[in-house]
Design a protein around this motif. Structure first.
Motif, PDB file in Angstrom:
ATOM      1  N   VAL A  65       0.825  -1.208   0.000  1.00  0.00           N
ATOM      2  CA  VAL A  65       0.000   0.000   0.000  1.00  0.00           C
ATOM      3  C   VAL A  65       0.869   1.273   0.000  1.00  0.00           C
ATOM      4  CG1 VAL A  65      -1.926  -1.125   1.158  1.00  0.00           C
ATOM      5  CG2 VAL A  65      -0.227   0.065   2.535  1.00  0.00           C
ATOM      6  N   GLY A  66       2.167   1.097   0.146  1.00  0.00           N
ATOM      7  CA  GLY A  66       3.063   2.249   0.138  1.00  0.00           C
ATOM      8  C   GLY A  66       3.024   3.051   1.421  1.00  0.00           C
ATOM      9  N   CYS A  67       2.826   2.363   2.564  1.00  0.00           N
ATOM     10  CA  CYS A  67       2.723   3.074   3.847  1.00  0.00           C
ATOM     11  C   CYS A  67       4.098   3.481   4.388  1.00  0.00           C
ATOM     12  CB  CYS A  67       2.000   2.221   4.878  1.00  0.00           C
ATOM     13  SG  CYS A  67       2.916   0.746   5.400  1.00  0.00           S
ATOM     14  N   LYS A  68       5.142   2.852   3.890  1.00  0.00           N
ATOM     15  CA  LYS A  68       6.545   3.149   4.240  1.00  0.00           C
ATOM     16  C   LYS A  68       6.952   2.703   5.643  1.00  0.00           C
ATOM     17  CE  LYS A  68       5.353   7.146   2.770  1.00  0.00           C
ATOM     18  NZ  LYS A  68       5.167   8.553   2.453  1.00  0.00           N
ATOM     19  N   ALA A  69       6.098   1.908   6.297  1.00  0.00           N
ATOM     20  CA  ALA A  69       6.448   1.411   7.630  1.00  0.00           C
ATOM     21  C   ALA A  69       7.711   0.550   7.547  1.00  0.00           C
ATOM     22  CB  ALA A  69       5.304   0.596   8.216  1.00  0.00           C
ATOM     23  N   CYS A  70       7.842  -0.224   6.469  1.00  0.00           N
ATOM     24  CA  CYS A  70       9.019  -1.094   6.332  1.00  0.00           C
ATOM     25  C   CYS A  70      10.299  -0.274   6.244  1.00  0.00           C
ATOM     26  CB  CYS A  70       8.872  -2.001   5.111  1.00  0.00           C
ATOM     27  SG  CYS A  70       8.540  -1.128   3.569  1.00  0.00           S
ATOM     28  N   MET A  71      10.181   0.918   5.647  1.00  0.00           N
ATOM     29  CA  MET A  71      11.373   1.768   5.539  1.00  0.00           C
ATOM     30  C   MET A  71      11.778   2.310   6.914  1.00  0.00           C
ATOM     31  SD  MET A  71      10.055   3.521   2.065  1.00  0.00           S
ATOM     32  CE  MET A  71      11.209   4.864   1.907  1.00  0.00           C
ATOM     33  N   ALA A  72      10.769   2.615   7.726  1.00  0.00           N
ATOM     34  CA  ALA A  72      11.061   3.071   9.092  1.00  0.00           C
ATOM     35  C   ALA A  72      11.630   1.938   9.927  1.00  0.00           C
ATOM     36  CB  ALA A  72       9.793   3.612   9.749  1.00  0.00           C
ATOM     37  N   ALA A  73      11.216   0.710   9.621  1.00  0.00           N
ATOM     38  CA  ALA A  73      11.622  -0.441  10.437  1.00  0.00           C
ATOM     39  C   ALA A  73      13.031  -0.927  10.124  1.00  0.00           C
ATOM     40  CB  ALA A  73      10.631  -1.587  10.226  1.00  0.00           C
ATOM     41  N   CYS A  74      13.552  -0.579   8.952  1.00  0.00           N
ATOM     42  CA  CYS A  74      14.860  -1.107   8.541  1.00  0.00           C
ATOM     43  C   CYS A  74      16.000  -0.250   9.086  1.00  0.00           C
ATOM     44  CB  CYS A  74      14.937  -1.161   7.018  1.00  0.00           C
ATOM     45  SG  CYS A  74      16.553  -1.740   6.435  1.00  0.00           S
ATOM     46  N   PRO A  75      16.871  -0.821   9.915  1.00  0.00           N
ATOM     47  CA  PRO A  75      17.974  -0.009  10.444  1.00  0.00           C
ATOM     48  C   PRO A  75      19.077   0.252   9.422  1.00  0.00           C
ATOM     49  CG  PRO A  75      18.098  -2.243  11.307  1.00  0.00           C
ATOM     50  CD  PRO A  75      16.849  -2.180  10.472  1.00  0.00           C
ATOM     51  N   TYR A  76      18.975  -0.405   8.267  1.00  0.00           N
ATOM     52  CA  TYR A  76      20.029  -0.276   7.246  1.00  0.00           C
ATOM     53  C   TYR A  76      19.665   0.688   6.118  1.00  0.00           C
ATOM     54  CZ  TYR A  76      21.074  -4.585   9.697  1.00  0.00           C
ATOM     55  OH  TYR A  76      21.300  -5.505  10.683  1.00  0.00           O
ATOM     56  N   GLY A  77      18.446   1.191   6.104  1.00  0.00           N
ATOM     57  CA  GLY A  77      18.014   2.088   5.020  1.00  0.00           C
ATOM     58  C   GLY A  77      18.022   1.383   3.682  1.00  0.00           C
ATOM     59  N   ALA A  78      17.707   0.087   3.691  1.00  0.00           N
ATOM     60  CA  ALA A  78      17.867  -0.709   2.469  1.00  0.00           C
ATOM     61  C   ALA A  78      16.674  -0.621   1.531  1.00  0.00           C
ATOM     62  CB  ALA A  78      18.109  -2.170   2.848  1.00  0.00           C
ATOM     63  N   ARG A  79      15.568  -0.061   2.017  1.00  0.00           N
ATOM     64  CA  ARG A  79      14.368  -0.003   1.160  1.00  0.00           C
ATOM     65  C   ARG A  79      14.122   1.413   0.661  1.00  0.00           C
ATOM     66  NH1 ARG A  79       9.622  -3.746   2.466  1.00  0.00           N
ATOM     67  NH2 ARG A  79      10.616  -5.719   2.984  1.00  0.00           N
ATOM     68  N   PHE A  80      13.407   1.505  -0.431  1.00  0.00           N
ATOM     69  CA  PHE A  80      12.996   2.815  -0.941  1.00  0.00           C
ATOM     70  C   PHE A  80      11.634   2.660  -1.627  1.00  0.00           C
ATOM     71  CE2 PHE A  80      13.839   1.886  -5.389  1.00  0.00           C
ATOM     72  CZ  PHE A  80      14.845   0.931  -5.352  1.00  0.00           C
ATOM     73  N   VAL A  81      11.003   3.801  -1.893  1.00  0.00           N
ATOM     74  CA  VAL A  81       9.721   3.751  -2.599  1.00  0.00           C
ATOM     75  C   VAL A  81      10.008   3.829  -4.097  1.00  0.00           C
ATOM     76  CG1 VAL A  81       7.488   4.856  -2.979  1.00  0.00           C
ATOM     77  CG2 VAL A  81       8.506   4.896  -0.717  1.00  0.00           C
ATOM     78  N   ASN A  82       9.654   2.783  -4.812  1.00  0.00           N
ATOM     79  CA  ASN A  82       9.782   2.808  -6.265  1.00  0.00           C
ATOM     80  C   ASN A  82       8.862   3.905  -6.804  1.00  0.00           C
ATOM     81  OD1 ASN A  82       8.900   1.921  -9.107  1.00  0.00           O
ATOM     82  ND2 ASN A  82      10.612   0.555  -8.678  1.00  0.00           N
ATOM     83  N   PRO A  83       9.276   4.640  -7.841  1.00  0.00           N
ATOM     84  CA  PRO A  83       8.393   5.692  -8.373  1.00  0.00           C
ATOM     85  C   PRO A  83       6.990   5.195  -8.705  1.00  0.00           C
ATOM     86  CG  PRO A  83      10.571   5.860  -9.331  1.00  0.00           C
ATOM     87  CD  PRO A  83      10.584   4.614  -8.508  1.00  0.00           C
ATOM     88  N   GLU A  84       6.820   3.887  -8.900  1.00  0.00           N
ATOM     89  CA  GLU A  84       5.467   3.363  -9.157  1.00  0.00           C
ATOM     90  C   GLU A  84       4.649   3.235  -7.862  1.00  0.00           C
ATOM     91  OE1 GLU A  84       5.347  -0.115 -11.637  1.00  0.00           O
ATOM     92  OE2 GLU A  84       6.817   0.747 -13.015  1.00  0.00           O
ATOM     93  N   GLY A  85       5.293   3.440  -6.685  1.00  0.00           N
ATOM     94  CA  GLY A  85       4.540   3.507  -5.429  1.00  0.00           C
ATOM     95  C   GLY A  85       4.766   2.390  -4.432  1.00  0.00           C
ATOM     96  N   TYR A  86       5.385   1.304  -4.844  1.00  0.00           N
ATOM     97  CA  TYR A  86       5.569   0.191  -3.916  1.00  0.00           C
ATOM     98  C   TYR A  86       6.985   0.196  -3.313  1.00  0.00           C
ATOM     99  CZ  TYR A  86       7.742  -1.772  -8.113  1.00  0.00           C
ATOM    100  OH  TYR A  86       8.526  -1.952  -9.213  1.00  0.00           O
ATOM    101  N   ALA A  87       7.140  -0.510  -2.197  1.00  0.00           N
ATOM    102  CA  ALA A  87       8.448  -0.600  -1.550  1.00  0.00           C
ATOM    103  C   ALA A  87       9.360  -1.508  -2.394  1.00  0.00           C
ATOM    104  CB  ALA A  87       8.302  -1.156  -0.148  1.00  0.00           C
ATOM    105  N   ASP A  88      10.576  -1.042  -2.580  1.00  0.00           N
ATOM    106  CA  ASP A  88      11.513  -1.749  -3.460  1.00  0.00           C
ATOM    107  C   ASP A  88      12.787  -2.057  -2.676  1.00  0.00           C
ATOM    108  OD1 ASP A  88      12.916  -2.716  -5.652  1.00  0.00           O
ATOM    109  OD2 ASP A  88      12.228  -1.112  -6.985  1.00  0.00           O
ATOM    110  N   LYS A  89      13.462  -3.120  -3.026  1.00  0.00           N
ATOM    111  CA  LYS A  89      14.688  -3.513  -2.321  1.00  0.00           C
ATOM    112  C   LYS A  89      15.406  -4.621  -3.067  1.00  0.00           C
ATOM    113  CE  LYS A  89      14.255  -6.444   1.108  1.00  0.00           C
ATOM    114  NZ  LYS A  89      14.640  -7.688   0.428  1.00  0.00           N
ATOM    115  N   CYS A  90      16.586  -4.985  -2.560  1.00  0.00           N
ATOM    116  CA  CYS A  90      17.357  -6.103  -3.116  1.00  0.00           C
ATOM    117  C   CYS A  90      16.587  -7.410  -2.937  1.00  0.00           C
ATOM    118  CB  CYS A  90      18.697  -6.184  -2.397  1.00  0.00           C
ATOM    119  SG  CYS A  90      19.564  -7.746  -2.641  1.00  0.00           S
ATOM    120  N   THR A  91      16.608  -8.241  -3.970  1.00  0.00           N
ATOM    121  CA  THR A  91      15.923  -9.542  -3.920  1.00  0.00           C
ATOM    122  C   THR A  91      16.914 -10.701  -4.000  1.00  0.00           C
ATOM    123  OG1 THR A  91      15.703  -9.582  -6.311  1.00  0.00           O
ATOM    124  CG2 THR A  91      13.888  -8.569  -5.068  1.00  0.00           C
TER     125      THR A  91
END
Lengths: 179, 314
Positions: free
Chosen positions: A92-118
């Motif tokens: 939903v793009g709430c960004k809670a996962c970004m707040a939860a990550c101590p490594y700053g590994a996630r970002f919001v993809n311009p399409e709106g969803y959370a993006d990261k290494c897979t």
């Protein structure tokens, strides 16, 4: 059950950023964003300084706060290899996962969803290594199964002094840096 | 020395996390305010104070519905993947405070709607006469008592949740304190008491809420001090987070707007009002509401700024 992870030799990493370019190309990472990056950490007092160069990314934690905080279940741990992934059309793009990550590994993809290494799971399915590992010119990056005591990564961890990132955060990261 | 340089410069992440702007603090403020409104409404029902002429219960449920809608609208604006918002309601993730919140908010609407039938406003009753029939059906002692207790319980859950949401983030030392649960609940109650004190027509209710708000402001001040002490006596990263509020980057706005203008000054004004030294005015309540909003803004900002420092990377 496999438990995928990485071991990165900081004595060999020169910070050339080949891994960064390979990741952006392989995964079509949008302009201005990075799923992996280089960290230069300098310690000590001049002239006895030491520097560690690290190729960093999502640590694919065993205790992933980004997965626990996700309200829709979009962030999840894959059955094969324990990789932390995001289902794009559940996010939903709430960004809670970004707040939860101590490594700053996630970002919001311009399409709106959370993006990261897979860990390039699409390549793993074809028996290939993650793009970053496959292009490293100094062979400092090693990918494998920590659940297999005979794997290269398991043996490297036993043979060399190493550290994960921010272990005190309690996330049990699965990327280790050889020192 | 310890110096960390990274090549990453991701939007909203670097150089410091800044994912949540004005939308989330506004949502947390209105969530807390409505929680307070529900608790006070429930109290009025359980103690039969709602039977008094011009009781605020006539309009509180409507006000609650409007305010929670404003808060949820604000939260919606913050979402980056708006078309997929409905996905929040296709799962209940019990480890996720945000999921708990999404479902609690779904309970708030029907409860406020039912509360609105207890005492029908003449204006609305004239528009929809059928409401009086519904009112008759629920105006029975057992039903009213149950509704009052339900309203207090869900209100308390909502108020606590606004603090739980932030406190669950272990990666953000300034948020990682369960004291936020009770601070946000108390602040929400205090803001609701201030708002009702300001707009209620019933003199006894105004007096009661002004007195209650004074007690709540004192409790909130003590809780904020305990929150800071808790961080100070914890690990180095928590200590660093506390110092951001005590004498660091956020200290001036925290002490001036939250503690000074939001707690101390309205407390002095309202203490003077309840001891009949000055008349009841809107100044105190407006400052309390402003302080409650600033508390959310500053806590949201300081939490995003606080992080596990490079000194503990290994």
């Amino acid at each position: 059950m496999a438990r995928y992870g990485m071991v990165i030799d900081t004595a060999k990493c020169v910070g050339c950023m080949d891994c960064v370019v390979a990741c952006k190309t392989e995964n079509n990472v949008p302009e201005g964003f990075n799923r992996d990056w280089i960290a230069y950490e300098t310690n000590g007092v001049f002239p006895t300084l030491t520097q560690e160069i690290r190729s960093e990314r999502c640590n694919q934690c065993d205790n992933p706060p980004c997965v626990y905080c996700c309200p829709s279940g979009a962030s999840h741990v894959s059955e094969q290899g324990g990789i932390v992934l995001v289902t794009q059309d559940e996010c939903v793009g709430c960004k809670a996962c970004m707040a939860a990550c101590p490594y700053g590994a996630r970002f919001v993809n311009p399409e709106g969803y959370a993006d990261k290494c897979t860990f390039c799971n699409h390549r793993l399915e074809n028996g290939e290594l993650p793009a970053c590992v496959s292009v490293c010119p100094t062979y400092c990056m090693h990918f494998g199964d920590f659940d297999d005591p005979e794997s290269e990564v398991s043996k490297l961890l036993k043979s060399r002094k190493n550290h994960p990132l921010i272990p005190a955060a309690g996330t049990e990261p699965q990327i280790y840096y050889l020192v | 020395m310890n110096e960390l340089v990274i090549t990453r410069m991701n939007h909203l992440i670097d150089p410091n996390l800044h994912i949540w702007g004005w939308e989330v603090p506004v949502y947390l403020f209105f969530g807390g305010l409505v929680a307070g409104i529900m608790i006070i409404s429930g109290y009025f029902i359980v103690t039969h104070k709602y039977k008094a002429e011009n009781s605020a219960l006539t309009f509180l449920p409507y006000l609650g519905i409007i305010l929670i809608s404003v808060g949820m609208g604000s939260l919606f604006l913050d979402l980056e993947h708006k078309l997929f918002t409905w996905r929040m309601y296709t799962a209940f993730m019990w480890k996720s405070p945000m999921s708990w919140g999404a479902w609690i908010l779904m309970l708030v609407y029907p409860i406020l709607l039912i509360l609105s039938f207890i005492k029908i406003s003449p204006m609305i009753g004239a528009l929809i006469p059928g409401l009086y029939k519904i009112s008759e059906r629920i105006n029975k002692p057992n039903i009213l008592k149950a509704l009052g207790i339900l309203s207090i319980s869900i209100g308390a859950l909502l108020g606590l949740y606004t603090g739980v949401l932030l406190s669950a983030f272990g990666a953000r030392p300034a948020w990682n304190s369960a004291m936020l649960w009770i601070i946000f609940l108390t602040s929400g109650l205090s803001a609701a008491a201030a708002l009702i004190h300001m707009i209620a027509k019933n003199k006894d209710e105004r007096e009661l809420l002004a007195k209650s708000d004074n007690v709540l402001l004192i409790i909130e001040f003590v809780l904020i001090l305990l929150y800071l002490v808790g961080l100070l006596t914890s690990s180095q990263v928590s200590n660093d987070a506390a110092m951001l509020l005590i004498n660091g980057k956020f200290a001036a706005i925290f002490w001036i707007f939250v503690v000074g203008i939001g707690i101390i000054i309205p407390l002095i004004i309202q203490l003077s009002a309840v001891t009949h030294r000055i008349k009841h005015t809107s100044v105190g309540p407006i400052l309390v509401l402003f302080g409650g909003l600033m508390l959310r803004f500053i806590i949201v900002a300081v939490g995003q700024y606080s992080h596990w420092s490079s000194a503990v990377l290994k």
